[in-house]
Structures are given as structure tokens and as C-alpha cells.
Motif scaffolding. Structure first.
Motif, PDB file in Angstrom:
ATOM      1  N   MET A 289       0.887  -1.127   0.132  1.00  0.00           N
ATOM      2  CA  MET A 289       0.009  -0.116   0.016  1.00  0.00           C
ATOM      3  C   MET A 289       1.031   1.335   0.088  1.00  0.00           C
ATOM      4  O   MET A 289       0.563   2.153  -0.790  1.00  0.00           O
ATOM      5  CB  MET A 289      -0.872   0.009   1.257  1.00  0.00           C
ATOM      6  N   ARG A 290       2.117   1.313   0.476  1.00  0.00           N
ATOM      7  CA  ARG A 290       2.761   2.449   0.746  1.00  0.00           C
ATOM      8  C   ARG A 290       3.413   2.618  -0.650  1.00  0.00           C
ATOM      9  O   ARG A 290       3.535   3.810  -1.058  1.00  0.00           O
ATOM     10  CB  ARG A 290       4.049   1.921   1.716  1.00  0.00           C
ATOM     11  N   SER A 291       3.876   1.524  -1.413  1.00  0.00           N
ATOM     12  CA  SER A 291       4.287   1.728  -2.622  1.00  0.00           C
ATOM     13  C   SER A 291       3.389   2.194  -3.546  1.00  0.00           C
ATOM     14  O   SER A 291       3.818   3.187  -4.402  1.00  0.00           O
ATOM     15  CB  SER A 291       4.860   0.358  -2.949  1.00  0.00           C
ATOM     16  N   LYS A 292       2.012   1.868  -3.574  1.00  0.00           N
ATOM     17  CA  LYS A 292       1.210   2.345  -4.314  1.00  0.00           C
ATOM     18  C   LYS A 292       1.030   3.902  -4.003  1.00  0.00           C
ATOM     19  O   LYS A 292       0.841   4.797  -4.977  1.00  0.00           O
ATOM     20  CB  LYS A 292      -0.195   1.781  -4.128  1.00  0.00           C
ATOM     21  N   ALA A 293       1.021   4.313  -2.609  1.00  0.00           N
ATOM     22  CA  ALA A 293       0.769   5.774  -2.355  1.00  0.00           C
ATOM     23  C   ALA A 293       1.918   6.639  -2.879  1.00  0.00           C
ATOM     24  O   ALA A 293       1.783   7.738  -3.239  1.00  0.00           O
ATOM     25  CB  ALA A 293       0.968   5.826  -0.802  1.00  0.00           C
ATOM     26  N   LEU A 294       3.200   5.920  -3.183  1.00  0.00           N
ATOM     27  CA  LEU A 294       4.354   6.786  -3.799  1.00  0.00           C
ATOM     28  C   LEU A 294       4.580   6.699  -5.141  1.00  0.00           C
ATOM     29  O   LEU A 294       5.403   6.847  -5.711  1.00  0.00           O
ATOM     30  CB  LEU A 294       5.563   6.212  -3.104  1.00  0.00           C
ATOM     31  N   ASN A 300       7.330  11.718  -2.191  1.00  0.00           N
ATOM     32  CA  ASN A 300       6.372  12.508  -1.484  1.00  0.00           C
ATOM     33  C   ASN A 300       6.455  12.097  -0.060  1.00  0.00           C
ATOM     34  O   ASN A 300       6.192  11.314   0.614  1.00  0.00           O
ATOM     35  CB  ASN A 300       4.943  12.039  -1.872  1.00  0.00           C
ATOM     36  N   PRO A 301       6.848  13.410   0.728  1.00  0.00           N
ATOM     37  CA  PRO A 301       7.118  13.004   2.421  1.00  0.00           C
ATOM     38  C   PRO A 301       5.760  12.985   3.120  1.00  0.00           C
ATOM     39  O   PRO A 301       5.825  12.567   4.209  1.00  0.00           O
ATOM     40  CB  PRO A 301       7.831  14.400   3.028  1.00  0.00           C
ATOM     41  N   ARG A 302       4.785  13.425   2.345  1.00  0.00           N
ATOM     42  CA  ARG A 302       3.504  13.486   3.129  1.00  0.00           C
ATOM     43  C   ARG A 302       2.902  12.022   3.427  1.00  0.00           C
ATOM     44  O   ARG A 302       2.276  11.747   4.474  1.00  0.00           O
ATOM     45  CB  ARG A 302       2.288  14.054   2.516  1.00  0.00           C
ATOM     46  N   VAL A 303       3.472  11.103   2.445  1.00  0.00           N
ATOM     47  CA  VAL A 303       2.712   9.767   2.677  1.00  0.00           C
ATOM     48  C   VAL A 303       3.320   9.015   3.961  1.00  0.00           C
ATOM     49  O   VAL A 303       2.621   8.682   4.871  1.00  0.00           O
ATOM     50  CB  VAL A 303       3.403   8.879   1.487  1.00  0.00           C
ATOM     51  N   ASP A 304       4.829   9.140   4.121  1.00  0.00           N
ATOM     52  CA  ASP A 304       5.037   8.696   5.492  1.00  0.00           C
ATOM     53  C   ASP A 304       4.735   9.366   6.583  1.00  0.00           C
ATOM     54  O   ASP A 304       4.522   9.001   7.855  1.00  0.00           O
ATOM     55  CB  ASP A 304       6.804   8.443   5.403  1.00  0.00           C
ATOM     56  N   HIS A 305       4.561  10.693   6.400  1.00  0.00           N
ATOM     57  CA  HIS A 305       4.084  11.526   7.616  1.00  0.00           C
ATOM     58  C   HIS A 305       2.684  11.132   8.133  1.00  0.00           C
ATOM     59  O   HIS A 305       2.727  10.937   9.208  1.00  0.00           O
ATOM     60  CB  HIS A 305       4.080  12.955   7.151  1.00  0.00           C
ATOM     61  N   LEU A 306       1.959  10.867   7.052  1.00  0.00           N
ATOM     62  CA  LEU A 306       0.463  10.687   7.265  1.00  0.00           C
ATOM     63  C   LEU A 306       0.272   9.073   7.950  1.00  0.00           C
ATOM     64  O   LEU A 306      -0.341   8.993   9.064  1.00  0.00           O
ATOM     65  CB  LEU A 306      -0.326  10.715   6.078  1.00  0.00           C
ATOM     66  N   ILE A 307       1.186   8.320   7.445  1.00  0.00           N
ATOM     67  CA  ILE A 307       1.171   6.963   8.042  1.00  0.00           C
ATOM     68  C   ILE A 307       1.835   6.934   9.474  1.00  0.00           C
ATOM     69  O   ILE A 307       1.052   6.449  10.176  1.00  0.00           O
ATOM     70  CB  ILE A 307       2.015   5.863   7.312  1.00  0.00           C
ATOM     71  N   GLY A 308       2.839   7.730   9.669  1.00  0.00           N
ATOM     72  CA  GLY A 308       3.469   7.624  11.038  1.00  0.00           C
ATOM     73  C   GLY A 308       2.629   8.325  11.897  1.00  0.00           C
ATOM     74  O   GLY A 308       2.259   8.212  13.282  1.00  0.00           O
ATOM     75  N   ALA A 322       9.369   6.073  13.210  1.00  0.00           N
ATOM     76  CA  ALA A 322      10.246   5.486  12.105  1.00  0.00           C
ATOM     77  C   ALA A 322       9.645   6.130  10.843  1.00  0.00           C
ATOM     78  O   ALA A 322      10.430   6.263   9.956  1.00  0.00           O
ATOM     79  CB  ALA A 322      10.117   4.107  12.184  1.00  0.00           C
ATOM     80  N   TYR A 323       8.363   6.110  10.651  1.00  0.00           N
ATOM     81  CA  TYR A 323       7.869   6.797   9.428  1.00  0.00           C
ATOM     82  C   TYR A 323       8.236   8.148   9.104  1.00  0.00           C
ATOM     83  O   TYR A 323       8.482   8.545   8.112  1.00  0.00           O
ATOM     84  CB  TYR A 323       6.181   6.627   9.548  1.00  0.00           C
ATOM     85  N   GLN A 324       8.260   8.876  10.515  1.00  0.00           N
ATOM     86  CA  GLN A 324       8.533  10.106  10.231  1.00  0.00           C
ATOM     87  C   GLN A 324       9.992  10.620   9.906  1.00  0.00           C
ATOM     88  O   GLN A 324      10.316  11.533   8.897  1.00  0.00           O
ATOM     89  CB  GLN A 324       8.326  11.036  11.792  1.00  0.00           C
ATOM     90  N   ARG A 325      10.925   9.543  10.325  1.00  0.00           N
ATOM     91  CA  ARG A 325      12.292   9.593   9.915  1.00  0.00           C
ATOM     92  C   ARG A 325      12.294   9.295   8.233  1.00  0.00           C
ATOM     93  O   ARG A 325      13.128   9.820   7.609  1.00  0.00           O
ATOM     94  CB  ARG A 325      12.991   8.686  10.645  1.00  0.00           C
ATOM     95  N   LEU A 326      11.527   8.606   7.942  1.00  0.00           N
ATOM     96  CA  LEU A 326      11.569   8.220   6.442  1.00  0.00           C
ATOM     97  C   LEU A 326      10.940   9.532   5.706  1.00  0.00           C
ATOM     98  O   LEU A 326      11.625   9.641   4.646  1.00  0.00           O
ATOM     99  CB  LEU A 326      10.523   7.088   6.032  1.00  0.00           C
ATOM    100  N   ALA A 327       9.959  10.287   6.242  1.00  0.00           N
ATOM    101  CA  ALA A 327       9.556  11.277   5.668  1.00  0.00           C
ATOM    102  C   ALA A 327      10.622  12.612   5.490  1.00  0.00           C
ATOM    103  O   ALA A 327      10.736  13.115   4.492  1.00  0.00           O
ATOM    104  CB  ALA A 327       8.318  11.801   6.290  1.00  0.00           C
ATOM    105  N   LEU A 328      11.325  12.608   6.636  1.00  0.00           N
ATOM    106  CA  LEU A 328      12.346  13.391   6.653  1.00  0.00           C
ATOM    107  C   LEU A 328      13.640  13.236   5.791  1.00  0.00           C
ATOM    108  O   LEU A 328      14.541  14.066   5.404  1.00  0.00           O
ATOM    109  CB  LEU A 328      12.801  13.684   8.176  1.00  0.00           C
ATOM    110  N   GLU A 329      13.803  11.924   5.468  1.00  0.00           N
ATOM    111  CA  GLU A 329      14.981  11.784   4.547  1.00  0.00           C
ATOM    112  C   GLU A 329      14.448  12.087   3.088  1.00  0.00           C
ATOM    113  O   GLU A 329      15.211  12.456   2.228  1.00  0.00           O
ATOM    114  CB  GLU A 329      15.051   9.775   4.474  1.00  0.00           C
ATOM    115  N   MET A 330      13.081  12.025   2.736  1.00  0.00           N
ATOM    116  CA  MET A 330      12.611  12.558   1.405  1.00  0.00           C
ATOM    117  C   MET A 330      12.820  14.170   1.544  1.00  0.00           C
ATOM    118  O   MET A 330      13.013  14.531   0.452  1.00  0.00           O
ATOM    119  CB  MET A 330      11.194  12.083   1.301  1.00  0.00           C
ATOM    120  N   ASP A 331      12.440  14.812   2.670  1.00  0.00           N
ATOM    121  CA  ASP A 331      12.379  16.129   2.747  1.00  0.00           C
ATOM    122  C   ASP A 331      12.895  16.607   3.984  1.00  0.00           C
ATOM    123  O   ASP A 331      11.918  16.798   5.137  1.00  0.00           O
ATOM    124  CB  ASP A 331      11.110  16.685   2.558  1.00  0.00           C
TER     125      ASP A 331
END
Length: 839
Positions: A289-294, A300-308, A322-331
Motif C-alpha cells: 500500500m505504501r508503494s502504491k501511495a508513492l 512525497n514526504p506526506r505519505v510517510d508523515h501521514l502513516i506515521g 520510524a515513518y517520520q524519519r522516512l519522511a524527513l529523508e525525503m524532505d
């Protein structure tokens, strides 16, 4: 002056805010867009664009319609054609950047962003229309510029010049919501609705403004948005989020399916599906599902931010972080992800990193209200006392810590030993407890914003926040029962790795309160009885939703009680080991349905069996009372009501209503037999101001001390916070010189109100009479912290008690302090001579 600030000034000095004329057919198309007819709008707008009509609103509308349906490649192609004709249109450029990102052309979008700024620098006066000003304001928001300047120099200026320009209000509200300024957002949206009540975005933003403070207003706003536009994707997504919060996953999936029918690539919808997969323990599906979101915008940092963020709302703070860190890696400049990470770390007990990150967010984003509140709180609590016992760390106001900090540690140690042993769990890290004397500070630490009235404590896992008695008025709740309840959350959340539905978590905590002390926690009441036997009893499978949007405070309290009844039922029928097996299964990642199914049976079966159990409990409460309401005369006089009660002498509601009338009219002798009848029927509860408390007060006024004492003792058996009855019982026991009772009652007073002298004064007196110097010393030390009128007298009592305890050094020190305050204190002189003589 910064370059951005300079550009704003230049643009606004020559601003031209004339309102363009909109053709009827364009207005019709825009209305259709608002109503959600995106396909029809796309067809109509495409025809107009292909015909070569010279009006930039048509290509804008075409791009918006295609973006809304997920036709990102077509939208980008439309933009590339339109920007050649309208190179000075900044709204088009903002749409173009969005189209580029969703075509996974992030680098090109960044170049376009730089181009946007270069155009403003080269000729700012060309971009001074109201549409361009709003677009430019949104651009500067995305670039992290000062939000207050953007409000003042763009949105407010446009609104002042064009008070009926809706887009300026929407942009203002969006910015206020992003920064957590819900009051400004709500006020702006109310004004927007007065201008144009047909726009679904206005209603949607209103729902967001009240999402955390008033569920009823938020729900009504969502319904208005969907009435205006049944295909309004942001509102459908918000409904899906709300359903996830209430653990109504089928309803959430229904909303997400509706969204994906409109836009098969909508990233938020796929992100929310990833959240549900995570909660269901399906890691493969979560990643799918995350892959489809991206899939359309891989960075898109919002995807991981929203999940987290959604996982953190479910108390999965480690996974959320952990998901917020993924979002910050993107942005790395995604402020929302940075601040959510800060909050997650604070709730995980990682204070050093959490506060540091929160400070960084405030430095970069000074209009972030929630972050500002948190940092202001940090300045107030950084000097709190820290008390430690083993792996328990308690942070309290220094004054409060000096009064009852040791008692807090003692209770928490007992809870740790009792509950950890019962549930076979050993916390893997330190447990942090923060107790706030100001309700506002508790709310900011817990929720990010002032509010949260009614919450006494919250547990995030190994971090507990609680209101102290100082924040609760004249009759606070029992702080011991609150901390026991919250520590039980520590145990069950640790055992399940924070993977448990709210009803089960709250149910176990309330149940364990009753196990520790029958007067703690929720118990059966006439109102609860009525709710159980009506359609207000919530099926177990939907219990968590009862905590999210209860119709009233009574319904919320009933949710706690019903949840505890479910736990009681599970333990009585299946045993504590089965319940612990359920908790282990939840920790392993199973859903609550699967966990219960493996251990105690299906949810459907549990719903049926529990309903029967609850009805049995309800019918056992005052079974000889008449509980009907329908025939009681509604507008009767007291005489007419008395006649009705005489004919129906066991009707609880009529007895209570008439007793209240007589008490209010100072007719205690008339009220007495009615209240006694209620007690005889067994229809008594822990209710403040209920029949038991009224009866005790009537006995007191009539001089029936023996019966009064019996009733007040009964109140103590039912209520954990019966402060008025405790005070009165201490008074009676003192008159009879029953010092052991005075001592016991005083200790119970301090479990409710440890911040006022009354309990300590009575405890010290009783301890002196019972020759218990240790307890007298403790009480007198507390009294010294309360600015006593006669400190010399308290020093003298401390000296005498210390001498009795065999501590001559302390006794001499205290008696000298007494003489320092009162040099002619003869009893102190005698005591000093006695101490020296003994030495």
C-alpha cells in the motif's frame, strides 16, 4: 530586509485587485467542479481550451479537474501548453509544480519553484493580481517563509481590498490549520461561509478546525461538505481517518474505495490503507500500500508523515517515529514531520532529543502554535523536581513534591510490583510520570493545545502525564486511583507493544482500579443500568468508537464502565490466563478479532454473551426497585408527586425527584423517609450529591449522629473522593477522641487532597495522641511547607516528636528553630532542657 520581504513590499505597493469578469459558461463549469462533476468539467474545459478561447481560468479548471481524477500526465501536458500563453499566471505555475511532482518529476518541480521566485524578482509588479497574490502567498508558505508576514502582506491585504474573495479566506484558514491556530481558522471560515456557503472546501476546513475540540461540529461540517460535493476527496479521506480512529475499519475501507474510484492514484487513500494493514499485522500488504501511495510521486514526504501520524494516534509511537524519519529523508525541511517526530520522542521518554527537535521546529517555524505551546511549557517545567525509585522517574512541581512526592513513589512502586507480576511483564525501560499543577500545562504536554477538560491522566506507554489535585478545584479526584489506572496502562501497553484497542486498554485499567480498592474506578449506577438495558449498550466489536465521539460526558464515562465489565466478563468466564494470552497475541501483531478468536471465541459470539452478562449485572442492581419512568407525572406539584409516590413507593426516579424537592425546600423530615427508602432498595452509588450524600446531610441537620456516621461510612465504601464525608467523619471521631479513626480518615483525605493543611493537621494530632511520632513528623514537615501562621508551634511539635522517636539531634535542631521564631516560648525552653538533660 530579506529578498522575499522586499518582493512582498514591492508587489503590494502597486497591487491591482480588480475582479475579472467571469462568463456564465465558466461560472457554470466552476460550479460543477465544486459539486464534484469532475469528468463533465474536464470535457467542457478541454473543449474550450482546444477552441483557443483566451481566458486563463479554463486551462486552470482543466488542470484541476484532471489532477482531482489522478490524470497527472494529462494535467502536466495541459500545463505545458497553458503556461506558454499565460506566463505571468502564478496560480497556473503552482498547479504545474503539483503536476510535475505527481508525475515523479521532483527535480523539475524544484527548478520550476526557482523559476517562480526568479519571475517575482525580475518584475514583481506584473504579478499583483489577487489570484497571483494568493498563489504567491501559498508559494512562500511552501518555502517555509514567515507565516505571519504572509498572512499580513498577502492574504489580509487581498481580503481588505476584496472582502468577498473566497480564495483569500480559504488560504488564510489553510495556513492557520497548518500552524495549529484553530481559533483563527474557525473565525476565518465562518466569514467565508457568509460570503459563499456553496463551497465544500470551506465546510471541510471547518471540520478540521473543530476536529480535536468539538466532534459534533466537525461531523456536521463534514456532512455539509459532502452535501455540497459528494465526491469531495479531502472530506471522504477525513471520514476514513475518523473511522480508523474509532476502529471501524469496514467503514474506513468503504470511504477509501469511494476516493479511489474518483482518483485511483490518490496517495492519502493508499497511505491510510497502509495504516490499516499495519494495524492488522499484515506487513507485506502495508509495504504494498505504501508503494502504491508513492507510485506517482516517489519522494512525497506526506505519505510517510501521514502513516506515521495515524500510527502515533494509535499509541504506536516507535513505529510512528520510524515513518517520520522516512519522511524527513525525503524532505529534511518537512516541518510537520519534524514536529511529529519530536512529539513521538517525548512520548517515548526520549526527552533530550524530543525537546531539542521541538526547539529546532520553533526556530524555523515561529507561527506553529502547538510547537510554541510545547516550548513555553518546557520553560515552565524544566525546574520541576525529579524523584526516582528504581526505574520510576517522577517529575513534579517542587512544592508538591515536598508534600506528597514520597507517597507518589510508594504507590507507583506498589503498582509496579502488583501489576507487572499479575500480567507477567517487565518494562524494558524507565517509566516517566509527570504531574502538573496547572491543567493547561497538562493539556499542552498531553495534547499539544489547551483543553482536554475531564482528563485526569494519560499514558503513552512508558510515559504518564497527570493532573495534580491543585488543578481540580475544591473536590479533586483521588490521585492514587488515577495513577494506579495509568500505571496499569503502562503494563498492558508494554505487554502488547502498544498494539491494543482502546476499549480493552481502558477496560483493564478500570477493572484493576476496582481490584485494588472497590471504591476506585467506575461502578453500576441507575443511569448505567438504564443504558445497559436500552440500546445504548455498545457491542464489544465497536466499543473503541464510544471513546472518540460520545454524545455526552455520561456516555464517555459509561464507555469506561462498559469496557471494564467486558474485562470482568472475560476473566470470570475464561480466566486471567486467557486474557493474558489475548494481550500476547496482540503484541505479536494479531488483530483484536483474531486474538480473541484464538483465546475466548469470536467477536460476534462475545457480543452476544457479554450483552447477556451485562443485562444480568444491571438487573441485579436494586432488583426490588421500580425503574419505570413513563408514568411519573412530569409537571406535578410536590403534593401531587407525593401522592403518586405513596401509590408507587418503590419507584426510584419518583422517590429521588421528590426527595430533591423536599431537600431544596428545607423539608428534611419529609425528605428523610424517601432517602431511606432509596437506601433500603440498594439503589445507591458513589455519585457526588446523590441520595447517599443527601441522606447523610439530612441526618446531620436533624442531629442523628449515629445514623449519619453509618451512612458516611457507606459512602466511603463506594466513593474514592468523598472529601466532604471524610471531613465530617474526622470531626465526629475527634469529638469522641477516636484517634485511630481520625488517623485513618486523615490518610484517606491526603489520598484526595494533599495540598491543603486540613489532612496534615488532623493526622499530626491523631499521631500525637496515639504516640506515633513518625507520622506526626511527616505531617508537621508538610505543614511547614504551607506558610503556617505559627511556625514556632510546628517546630516545637517536630522537636517533641523527634525526641520521642529517639532522634535527639533533630529534636534539638527543631526546638532551637522554635526558639528562634519565639524566644520566650516556655514549653520550648523546657523541652530543650529535657533534651540536653537526656543527652
Amino acid at each position: 530586509m530579506s529578498t522575499c520581504r522586499y518582493l512582498l513590499t514591492v508587489i503590494l505597493c502597486a497591487v491591482s485587485l480588480a475582479s475579472p469578469t467571469v462568463a456564465n459558461d465558466l461560472q457554470t463549469a466552476e460550479n460543477q467542479f465544486r459539486e464534484g462533476n469532475y469528468s463533465a468539467v474536464e470535457t467542457l474545459a478541454a473543449a474550450q481550451v482546444e477552441s483557443g478561447i483566451w481566458n486563463e481560468r479554463w486551462p486552470r479548471l482543466l488542470i484541476q479537474a484532471r489532477l482531482e481524477q489522478g490524470k497527472y500526465a494529462d494535467a502536466l501536458q495541459d500545463y505545458e501548453a497553458a503556461i506558454k500563453r499565460y506566463p505571468t499566471n502564478m496560480t497556473l505555475r503552482m498547479l504545474g509544480m503539483k503536476a510535475m511532482r505527481f508525475n515523479d518529476q521532483s527535480e523539475r518541480a524544484e527548478q520550476e519553484s526557482k523559476r517562480f521566485f526568479q519571475l517575482l524578482q525580475s518584475s514583481p509588479l506584473r504579478y499583483a493580481s489577487r489570484d497571483n497574490l494568493i498563489a504567491t502567498g501559498r508559494y512562500f508558505v511552501s518555502e517555509g517563509e514567515d507565516a505571519r508576514q504572509i498572512l499580513e502582506m498577502f492574504y489580509d491585504r487581498v481580503r481588505d481590498a476584496n472582502p468577498d474573495f473566497l480564495e483569500a479566506y480559504l488560504a488564510t484558514a489553510e495556513l492557520a490549520l497548518e500552524k495549529g491556530d484553530y481559533k483563527v481558522a474557525a473565525e476565518t471560515l465562518e466569514a467565508a461561509d457568509r460570503i459563499d456557503d456553496s463551497d465544500p472546501q470551506t465546510a471541510y476546513l471547518m471540520a478540521r478546525a473543530f476536529e480535536t475540540s468539538n466532534a459534533q461540529i466537525a461531523n456536521e461540517a463534514m456532512l455539509r461538505a459532502l452535501k455540497r460535493n459528494p465526491n469531495h476527496i479531502p472530506t471522504l479521506l477525513m471520514q476514513a481517518e475518523s473511522a480508523i480512529d474509532r476502529e471501524l475499519y469496514e467503514a474506513a475501507e468503504s470511504k477509501l474505495t469511494a476516493v479511489l474510484k474518483i482518483n485511483p492514484s490518490e496517495p492519502d487513500a493508499w497511505a491510510l490503507r497502509a495504516v490499516m494493514a499495519h494495524l492488522d499485522g499484515d506487513r507485506d500488504r502495508e509495504q504494498e500500500m505504501r508503494s502504491k501511495a508513492l507510485s506517482t510521486w516517489s519522494k512525497n514526504p506526506r505519505v510517510d508523515h501521514l502513516i506515521g501520524s495515524k500510527l502515533s494516534q494509535k499509541y504506536r509511537f516507535a513505529e510512528g517515529a520510524a515513518y517520520q524519519r522516512l519522511a524527513l529523508e525525503m524532505d529534511p525541511n518537512h516541518h510537520a514531520a519534524s514536529f511529529q517526530l519530536a512529539q513521538d520522542l517525548l512520548r517515548l521518554g526520549n526527552d533530550d532529543r524530543g525537546w531539542t527537535l521541538a526547539k529546532e521546529v520553533v526556530e524555523k517555524d515561529q507561527y506553529n502554535v502547538v510547537a510554541h505551546n510545547l516550548l513555553t511549557l518546557y520553560d515552565r517545567i524544566k525546574d520541576f523536581s525529579v524523584l526516582e525509585a528504581d526505574d520510576i522517574h517522577v517529575r513534579m512541581d517542587p512544592y508538591e513534591a515536598s508534600l506528597y512526592g514520597d507517597a507518589v513513589l510508594e504507590l507507583l512502586r506498589e503498582a509496579r510490583v502488583t501489576l507487572c507480576k499479575k500480567y507477567d511483564i517487565e518494562p524494558e525501560g524507565p517509566i516517566m510520570v509527570e504531574i502538573f499543577p496547572e491543567q493547561r500545562d497538562f493539556a499542552i504536554r498531553t495534547f499539544g493545545l489547551p483543553g482536554g477538560a475531564g482528563f485526569l491522566g494519560v499514558c503513552f506507554g512508558r510515559v504518564i502525564t497527570a493532573n495534580s489535585p491543585a488543578s481540580q478545584g475544591e473536590r479533586p479526584s483521588n490521585w492514587k486511583s488515577v495513577l494506579w489506572h495509568e500505571f496499569c496502562h503502562v503494563v498492558t501497553l508494554e505487554k502488547t507493544k502498544n498494539r491494543m484497542p482502546r476499549w480493552l486498554s481502558e477496560g483493564i485499567s478500570v477493572y484493576e482500579e476496582r481490584m485494588r480498592n472497590p471504591a476506585w474506578g467506575e461502578s453500576m449506577t441507575p443511569q448505567y443500568r438504564e443504558m445497559i438495558l436500552s440500546d445504548a449498550l455498545t457491542p464489544v466489536s465497536k466499543l473503541s468508537s464510544s471513546f472518540l465521539s460520545p454524545p455526552s460526558p455520561l456516555h464517555l464515562q459509561f464507555a469506561y464502565f462498559e469496557s471494564s465489565l467486558v474485562v470482568e466478563f472475560l476473566i470470570e468466564k475464561h480466566g486471567i490466563e486467557s486474557l493474558k494470552t489475548v494481550l500476547v497475541s496482540l503484541g505479536d501483531g494479531l488483530s483484536i478479532g483474531d486474538a480473541l478468536g484464538q483465546s475466548v471465541g469470536s467477536l460476534d459470539r462475545l457480543d452476544v454473551e457479554f450483552a447477556a452478562f451485562a443485562r444480568e449485572k444491571a438487573n441485579a442492581f436494586a432488583p426490588n426497585a421500580d425503574w419505570s419512568r413513563t408514568e411519573i407525572p412530569k409537571a406535578a406539584t410536590s403534593v401531587e408527586l407525593a401522592d403518586w409516590v405513596e401509590a408507587h413507593p418503590t419507584n426510584y426516579w419518583a422517590l429521588r425527584r421528590l426527595a430533591d424537592v423536599w431537600v431544596a425546600d428545607n423539608e428534611d423530615k419529609k425528605a428523610l423517609p424517601l432517602l431511606e427508602k432509596i437506601v433500603e432498595l440498594g439503589a445507591v452509588t458513589q455519585e457526588r450529591g446523590g441520595p447517599l450524600e443527601r441522606l447523610a446531610d439530612v441526618y446531620q441537620r436533624l442531629g442523628h449522629e449515629k445514623r449519619e456516621r453509618e451512612i458516611r461510612e457507606q459512602i466511603l465504601e463506594l466513593s474514592s473522593d468523598a472529601l466532604p464525608s471524610l471531613r465530617r467523619l474526622i470531626e465526629i471521631a475527634t469529638q469522641h477522641e477516636d484517634w485511630q479513626q481520625v488517623l485513618d480518615y486523615s490518610e484517606r483525605v491526603l489520598a484526595i487532597q494533599p495540598l491543603q493543611p486540613f489532612g496534615y493537621e488532623r493526622l499530626a494530632t491523631a499521631a500525637k495522641e496515639l504516640k506515633k511520632p513518625g507520622q506526626e513528623i511527616r505531617a508537621c514537615k508538610a505543614l511547614l511547607q504551607m506558610n503556617p501562621i505559627d511556625p514556632a508551634g510546628i517546630y516545637y511539635r517536630l522537636a517533641r516528636a523527634s525526641s520521642q522517636a529517639g532522634d535527639s539531634a533533630a529534636a534539638k535542631r527543631y526546638v532551637l528553630l522554635a526558639l528562634q521564631d519565639a524566644p520566650r516560648y516556655r514549653d520550648a525552653h523546657r523541652l530543650l532542657l529535657e533534651i540536653v538533660s537526656n543527652e
